[in-house]
Every structure is written in structure tokens, then in C-alpha cells.
Design an enzyme around this catalytic site. Structure first.
Site, PDB file in Angstrom:
ATOM      1  N   GLU A  63       7.949   4.546  -8.268  1.00 56.91           N
ATOM      2  CA  GLU A  63       8.326   4.358  -9.668  1.00 56.91           C
ATOM      3  C   GLU A  63       8.625   5.721 -10.289  1.00 56.91           C
ATOM      4  O   GLU A  63       7.771   6.605 -10.286  1.00 56.91           O
ATOM      5  CB  GLU A  63       7.191   3.646 -10.412  1.00 56.91           C
TER       6      GLU A  63
ATOM      7  N   LEU B 144       9.137  -1.780 -11.103  1.00 57.38           N
ATOM      8  CA  LEU B 144       7.708  -1.670 -11.363  1.00 57.38           C
ATOM      9  C   LEU B 144       6.956  -2.716 -10.538  1.00 57.38           C
ATOM     10  O   LEU B 144       6.413  -3.666 -11.080  1.00 57.38           O
ATOM     11  CB  LEU B 144       7.462  -1.880 -12.867  1.00 57.38           C
TER      12      LEU B 144
ATOM     13  N   GLU C 183       4.525  -2.557  -7.083  1.00 65.89           N
ATOM     14  CA  GLU C 183       3.932  -1.929  -5.899  1.00 65.89           C
ATOM     15  C   GLU C 183       4.083  -2.825  -4.684  1.00 65.89           C
ATOM     16  O   GLU C 183       4.242  -2.355  -3.559  1.00 65.89           O
ATOM     17  CB  GLU C 183       2.454  -1.606  -6.142  1.00 65.89           C
TER      18      GLU C 183
ATOM     19  N   ALA D 290      -3.211   5.900  -7.758  1.00 65.06           N
ATOM     20  CA  ALA D 290      -3.805   5.238  -6.603  1.00 65.06           C
ATOM     21  C   ALA D 290      -4.310   3.842  -6.966  1.00 65.06           C
ATOM     22  O   ALA D 290      -4.244   2.911  -6.167  1.00 65.06           O
ATOM     23  CB  ALA D 290      -4.960   6.073  -6.056  1.00 65.06           C
ATOM     24  N   ASP D 291      -4.812   3.732  -8.221  1.00 66.77           N
ATOM     25  CA  ASP D 291      -5.377   2.466  -8.687  1.00 66.77           C
ATOM     26  C   ASP D 291      -4.413   1.279  -8.506  1.00 66.77           C
ATOM     27  O   ASP D 291      -4.833   0.153  -8.285  1.00 66.77           O
ATOM     28  CB  ASP D 291      -5.724   2.586 -10.172  1.00 66.77           C
ATOM     29  N   PHE D 292      -3.108   1.557  -8.583  1.00 69.81           N
ATOM     30  CA  PHE D 292      -2.135   0.454  -8.583  1.00 69.81           C
ATOM     31  C   PHE D 292      -1.900  -0.133  -7.205  1.00 69.81           C
ATOM     32  O   PHE D 292      -1.227  -1.139  -7.047  1.00 69.81           O
ATOM     33  CB  PHE D 292      -0.780   0.919  -9.172  1.00 69.81           C
TER      34      PHE D 292
ATOM     35  N   HIS E 260      -6.762   4.547 -14.130  1.00 72.59           N
ATOM     36  CA  HIS E 260      -6.017   5.745 -13.746  1.00 72.59           C
ATOM     37  C   HIS E 260      -6.910   6.838 -13.186  1.00 72.59           C
ATOM     38  O   HIS E 260      -6.559   8.000 -13.229  1.00 72.59           O
ATOM     39  CB  HIS E 260      -5.242   6.302 -14.949  1.00 72.59           C
TER      40      HIS E 260
END
Lengths: 324, 458
Positions: A29, A58, A60, A84-86, A127
């Protein structure tokens, strides 16, 4: 050799791999026109063109699934998660398909997923996470957690060249804060070989990523009190350098396992259990863990400070072990 | 080969001079299946540390000698039964109604072994001084794994170590310091009068106590360090003393002009190293020449056995190999050395020496020697009086090759001084069997062979 930030080292490593191997491409992204949320790929689209530096929608799921397909067809994709959270959105493609494809069908899946991780900026629960332990549990994935600029470049190159899906956790707190000499030429740093960040004889700290520096500050503080602390930077969690950890444990007989991830199910538990199983007779104290508590990462700065292990936490943990 | 009946595992003969071995580790537990030739246990003798393979396949029914015990060669160590058989029920301590032991068959009670050599001198280290007794803070709350291990390795009583850890716990550092410095000077306890001077004449009662007397706990004085003897050191000590008590050691020496050997060696060296990966050392030449000479002097290659003299038509050459930086010694044997040419000898010696250093020698490799060569010359020594490896009759010592001014005759028969590489050789022999004249002839012939070494000779 030139002094580079951790972030520049990642960027340079990625650029060199792209220059060297046409199969390597970047997708994520805002990685193209915008140059990435943290500017790792700034100028890449101009240099390599929009077909090798792809701005993805958008999703992942689409990014990781697209990478998996491309990898099966012979490409070497490097995906960027903005945070990384996504990556949890892409869990199914990563865990069910990419991690198991080679076992099921024999097809290598050489994808690298770059994961800006870690807290310290009041980024809040979405985040700031360090989700490496969740993925270390999945057979078929490799887990990379560089702490130094030199390792950041060498481990990224090794991940891109590795035939397996590699999760590359780059710690946001190190991006611009950590600077060091990085070789200019292309090189790789092998997986599964720990680095002795600091030699010592009284207590071993086993850690990785940003916590290496927290441990180092604590060790420096205690050095004046005559306590000699050894710091082992694992560099990669899958595979992890068991031999180096056991060797250090045998040397000092007291071990502190330190990580920024939460405690329960954290990779530190695996390390502590292994030391108990294979190094029991070397121990002079229980293996101690210092980790984040089992909660989401808080927004509030004081709370976040209480959540992430701080230098003073490590100092008091080391003192406790020394006095045991 | 699966066993149909129970078979015994016994302490193997690990070398002619070895009479006992220590069980260092059982690799199988009672009740576990074991295949023929699978490693069953690890033993340590004064010669080698090695694994003992299972003599058959089946189930390890019973372990008769626990780890850490030292027993004589031939002692029954364990019983292996046919697959599916059950280990003998432990003799019930109290009459248990359930025990379905058929009356007729006496329970296979572990035959009380003839109590083997007294167990390692020190009292078994008390591993963990149990739970804190009635809350008394005597400081010794908990013994950590590493401290327990170090205590066991050094036979240290943890309770005697001053603890500096939390609640007075003995830390790893405490016990390491304790071992390094030795126990603190004991507050002169009115003990049994151990210090009273021994009677001038050895008490006759003590004489038969030849068995390794359980040494009284040794205390280190100020500035001293205690270090337990390992099995190899104990074995060497015993063997050296026994050899000197057995043989009448006499040493003769001879000087050898090694010019021919040096010349031929320098020709062969590159070829041997590049083609065969071995080094034709001086020792190899001496070994070759000694083997030939020994065939001509069977008594020097012989042995006194009872009142008989044993001679052989073969030569098994032992080579003294140092281990662990000079703190250990092993003598692997090259069998049938008479069948080896120079290259064969070089290979054989390299092989056993490497395996000796890598602890890969097999029991067979250290037994059956008929003559031994020791080579202390590597450090520059020019003379020595080594001790014979029992029950052999002699040992050859080789020393440094040194350039010396040497009187030789020129082509006109005039005496001139030349620079020659000279090596001293010693033969230490058992004068009970070998007389001085015989030893002298042997050395003379050996010298002639070395001085006349020709290029055609391998």
C-alpha cells in the site's frame, strides 16, 4: 562501508536485490508513488518502473495472495505491510497456502513480507504490535527480526533469496534511531546464527529486535556495579540458534529472556523451555522472562511505557537474577 | 540374532593390563528393547572410554551395576532376555499379597555381586539437603541444578560451602570458588588422632590392603588446589607402579647417524604427503627397522608368563601417544607390524594416533602389544628411561635428531669431522629376561639398519 540508518540499510538491501534479480518486485500500500509509509521504497518506482513497484489496493489479503501466486510462478515478490499488525487480514493466504504449499506440492514459495513492527510512539493497539510469535508457531514460515543496520540488509537479502515464505519484522523504533556502518556491497546474513551483542560472564540475556538495545543499556548500567551481562541477539526466531543460547546458558548459568511481544505464548517461553529441557544441569537460577503483559498495546504514553519493557525493568530483573 | 534365553552382559576385557572398568552411563533402561550390537552402556577404564554393544537383541531385563561403580573385568553388569520378557519383579520389601510369584520358582533375585572395589572414595555428594527443616534458616535452602552437578563432579559436600546467594543459597560462583581455593582451614577439631606419626615399621596388618584403599578425604592446604584423578590417570599410576614392581628395568642407549634416513625421508616426504596424506616421520623409519630387528630377537619381542618364556612370529607395536596436552597417555597397538612396509607403517601409526586423540580407539586397539615405542624426542630430549608396558619385555625410546660434529672416515680412510644428524635410541628392558649383551646386540643391529637405509628399502 558507510554509516547508515537501519531504515536506509533495509532500503539499500532491497534496491540491490532488485537490481541484481529481475524476478524481485515490490508490492504494497503506497509503496510506489508515495514511497511507502516509512519511505523505505522512496524513488523505487522511478528506478524500477510501476510494474516492479506496485501500489496495491487496501487489501492485505490481495497482496499476500498475489505474492503467493507470483512466487509459485517463479517470481520473488517482496510485500510490504504498512504495519505488521495488518498482516492478520492475510492470515489465511499466508498460513494455509504459502506456508504449506511447499510441503503439499513441492513448489517453493519465495515470498518476503516486510513487517514494520513494534511500539514506542503511542501508535495504539493497531500500529504497535510485535506479532512474531504467532507466526513462529506456523511450520513453513521463517521469522526474521534484525536489530542492527548491517543485519537488516544482510537478512533481508537472505530472505529474498530464500525459497520459503519469510516474515521480516523491521522494528519501527530502530528505523532512524539506530545508525551503524553497513557494507556497500551485496551480501547475505545467514538465518539461525545468533550474534553476541555483548560478551559477559554473569548473566545471559536472550533477545532480539529493539530489545537488544534496551538490554544493552541495562547491561551498561550494571557494569559499573561489577555485573557482567552477556547479550545474545537471536536475529531470527525460525530457525533459532539453540546452540548459541545453550552455550551462553552453560557459561553464565543464569538466563533472562527478554521480548517486546506479550508474555503468554511468546517465543520467550519456547526458549525458556528449551533451556530447561536441554540445559537444566547448567542452571543456577530459574530462567526469567521479561515481556509485555498480556494486554493490547495502550495508546496512552505512560501506559505504553508501562507495557513495553524498559531499561529499568531489565536492570531490576538482572539484579534479581544476580542476587538469587 | 534375537536371544532365546537370558544372556549376561559382562564387563569386557579392555586391554591386557586392564582389570576393572567404571560404568559411566547406561544408555538403556530396564525394560527397554535393545538390538544386537546396539550401544548398551558407556564404560571408562584406565585405557579407553568406550561404549559396550549389546551381546544380543531382546529386552534389558535387569541392570546389576549402577552408574559410577567400578567393577572387575568379567563382572556381570546386566541381563538381556528374549523380547517380550518382563524384568524381574523387584523383591518386595514387605510381603505383598498380590505378588503372584509361583512358589516353586525362586524369584530371580539379583545375585548379590561380590562387592566390587570400594566405591569412589568420597561419600556420595548429598545432592539436595532436603526441604528447609522446620523453618530453620540455616541458609542452605536450595541446591540449583548446576551446583548439584558441580558438587557431584568434584565430590564436594554442598553444605560445607559458604553461600552468598539469596537466603544463603550456594551459588555456582560460591562452589567454584570453594573448589578453587579448597575448603577453609578447618577449625582444629579434636579428631581421631589421624596425625599421630605412623609407627616406623609399616604395620603388618596394612600389608594385604592392596586394594585401592578408600583414600581419606584429602584437604588442600593454603594455596593448593585439589583436582580429582580421572580413570585414565589412576590407571596410568597403577600401571607404572606395577611395572616397576614387576620388571627389572635396565636402560641401554646408542647413537645413530641418521644421514641416510634424513636424505630418503626428504625425498619421500612430498610424495607421501601429497599422494597418501601421511608424513614419513623419523618414528616410522625407526618403527620399520625395529620391527625387522625384533623378528631377529624374539626374546625382546617376548614376555615372561609364569615360568615360561613366550616368543612370537609376529610383532604388535605399541606407540605411546600423549593426550590432553601431556596430561594423559594411551598406547594404541599396530598389529602385525611385520607385514607393513614404510607406507603401511606410516598409515597405521597416523591412524591409531589420530583415533587416540579423537577418543575413537576400540578396546582391541590398545591390547595385544608385544613391544612399545615411545617418542619423547619431539620436545628435544636426548635421553630417557621409559617404563615398560606390562607384560612386555622392553620399550624403545626415540629422541631428538640433532646435528653433531661426528668423526667419520673420508674416501682415503682418514678420520675427518663431519656434521651428521644424530639420534639417540634407548632400549629399556626387563633384565629378568633380557641380558645386557642381548640388548646391546639388538641396538647395534637396529642402528646398522637405520644407518644403511637404502633407497630401494621400503
Amino acid at each position: 562501508m558507510a554509516e547508515k540508518t537501519y531504515l536506509q540499510a533495509i532500503s539499500d538491501g532491497l534496491r540491490q536485490e532488485m537490481q541484481h534479480d529481475k524476478r524481485v518486485f515490490v508490492i504494497g500500500e503506497d509503496v510506489g508513488v508515495y514511497g511507502g509509509a516509512f519511505k523505505v521504497t522512496l524513488g523505487f518506482q522511478e528506478e524500477f518502473g510501476p510494474w516492479r513497484v506496485i501500489d496495491a489496493p487496501l487489501s492485505e489479503t490481495a497482496i499476500v495472495a498475489g505474492c503467493t501466486g507470483a512466487a509459485i510462478m517463479g517470481m520473488r515478490p517482496v510485500a510490504e505491510m504498512q504495519f505488521a499488525d495488518f498482516i492478520s487480514c492475510a492470515w489465511d493466504h499466508l498460513v494455509t497456502v504459502a506456508a504449506k504449499q511447499r510441503y503439499r506440492a513441492g513448489t517453493p514459495v519465495p515470498i518476503t513480507v516486510r513487517l514494520p513492527s513494534g511500539g514506542g510512539f503511542s501508535g495504539g493497539p493497531f500500529h504497535s504490535q510485535n506479532p512474531e510469535s504467532s507466526f513462529a508457531h506456523i511450520a513453513g514460515l521463517k521469522i526474521i527480526c534484525p536489530a542492527t543496520p548491517e543485519d537488516a540488509k544482510g537478512l533481508l537479502a537472505n530472505a529474498i533469496q530464500d525459497p520459503n515464505p519469510c516474515l521480516y519484522f523491521e522494528h519501527k523504533h530502530l528505523y532512524r534511531r539506530i545508525k551503524a556502518e553497513v557494507p556497500d556491497e551485496r551480501y547475505t546474513t545467514p538465518f539461525g546464527k545468533a550474534r553476541t551483542h555483548r560478551e559477559g560472564s554473569d548473566i545471559s540475556v536472550i533477545t532480539w529486535g529493539a530489545m537488544v538495545y534496551t538490554a544493552d543499556e541495562a547491561a551498561s548500567e550494571l557494569e559499573s556495579e561489577g555485573l557482567s551481562v552477556e547479550i545474545i541477539d537471536l536475529r531470527t526466531l525460525v530457525p533459532w540458534d539453540k546452540a548459541a543460547v545453550l552455550e551462553s546458558a552453560a557459561k553464565t548459568s543464569k538466563v533472562l529472556v527478554l521480548h517486546e511481544d506479550t508474555r503468554t505464548g511468546g517465543f520467550g517461553g519456547e526458549i525458556a523451555a528449551t533451556i530447561a529441557e536441554e540445559g537444566f544441569e547448567d542452571l543456577d537460577a530459574p530462567v526469567k522472562r521479561i515481556t509485555a503483559p498480556d494486554t493490547p498495546v495502550p495508546f496512552s504514553p505512560p501506559l505504553e511505557k508501562a507495557f513495553i519493557p524498559q531499561v529499568e525493568d531489565v536492570v531490576s530483573g538482572l539484579r534479581d537474577l544476580a542476587e538469587y | 540374532m534375537a536371544t532365546d534365553t537370558a544372556i549376561d552382559v559382562v564387563m569386557p576385557q579392555m586391554g591386557v593390563s586392564v582389570s576393572e572398568g567404571t560404568i559411566t552411563k547406561w544408555l538403556k533402561n530396564e525394560g527397554e528393547e535393545v538390538a544386537a550390537d546396539e550401544s548398551l552402556l558407556e564404560i571408562s577404564t584406565d585405557k579407553v572410554d568406550t561404549e559396550v554393544p549389546s551381546p544380543g537383541s531382546g529386552v534389558l531385563l535387569q541392570i546389576l551395576v549402577p552408574e559410577g561403580e567400578t567393577v572387575d573385568v568379567g563382572t556381570k553388569l546386566a541381563v538381556i532376555g528374549p523380547a517380550g520378557s518382563a524384568p524381574p519383579a523387584p523383591a518386595p520389601a514387605e510381603p505383598e499379597a498380590e505378588a503372584p510369584a509361583p512358589e516353586t520358582e525362586p524369584a530371580p533375585e539379583p545375585a548379590p555381586e561380590p562387592e566390587p572395589a570400594p566405591q569412589a572414595a568420597a561419600p556420595a555428594p548429598t545432592a539436595a539437603p532436603a526441604a528447609p527443616t522446620d523453618g530453620a534458616t540455616d541458609g542452605k535452602t536450595f541446591v540449583s541444578p548446576v551446583v548439584a552437578r558441580i558438587a557431584a563432579e568434584h565430590s564436594v559436600d554442598v553444605n560445607a560451602v559458604p553461600g552468598t546467594g539469596r537466603g544463603g543459597r550456594v551459588t555456582k560462583k560460591d562452589i567454584l570458588n570453594f573448589i578453587e581455593q579448597g575448603p577453609p582451614p578447618a577449625p582444629a577439631e579434636p579428631e581421631a588422632p589421624a596425625e599421630t606419626p605412623a609407627p616406623a615399621a609399616p604395620a603388618p596388618a596394612e600389608a594385604p590392603a592392596r586394594a585401592p584403599a578408600p583414600a581419606a578425604p584429602v584437604a588442600a592446604q593454603q594455596g593448593e588446589t585439589l583436582e580429582p584423578m580421572n580413570a585414565m590417570r589412576k590407571g596410568i599410576a597403577e600401571h607404572m607402579r606395577r611395572s616397576l614392581d614387576t620388571s627389572a628395568h635396565v636402560t641401554s642407549a646408542i647413537e645413530v647417524d641418521m644421514s641416510q634416513v634424513v636424505a630418503i625421508r626428504s625425498k619421500l616426504k612430498n610424495e607421501y604427503q601429497s599422494k597418501f596424506g601421511v608424513n614419513p616421520t623419523y618414528l616410522i623409519f625407526v618403527a620399520r627397522a625395529a620391527t625387522e630387528t625384533l623378528l631377529e630377537y624374539p626374546w625382546i619381542n617376548g614376555e615372561i608368563r609364569g615360568d615360561q618364556i613366550v616368543t612370537r612370529n609376529y610383532v604388535n607395536l605399541g606407540f605411546a601417544v600423549e593426550l590432553a596436552d601431556g596430561k594423559g597417555l594411551i598406547v594404541p597397538v599396530v598389529k602385525n607390524a611385520e607385514g607393513l612396509n614404510l607406507l603401511g607403517m606410516a598409515r597405521a601409526v597416523t591412524d591409531v594416533a589420530e583415533r587416540a586423540r579423537n577418543k575413537q580407539l576400540l578396546p582391541d586397539d590398545v591390547q595385544g602389544g608385544t613391544f612399545t615405542i615411545t617418542n619423547p624426542g619431539g620436545y628435544g630430549t636426548f635421553h630417557g628411561t621409559p617404563v615398560i608396558s606390562q607384560p612386555q619385555a622392553a620399550i624403545l625410546g626415540t629422541y631428538a635428531v640433532v646435528k653433531r660434529p661426528w668423526v667419520v672416515q673420508d674416501e682415503l680412510g682418514e678420520d675427518v669431522i663431519a656434521i651428521r644428524p644424530i639420534m639417540n635410541l634407548t632400549l629399556t628392558y626387563d633384565h629378568r629376561l633380557v641380558d645386557g649383551a642381548l640388548a646391546g646386540r639388538f641396538l647395534r643391529d637396529l642402528r646398522e639398519k637405520l644407518e644403511a637405509w637404502g633407497e630401494d628399502k621400503y
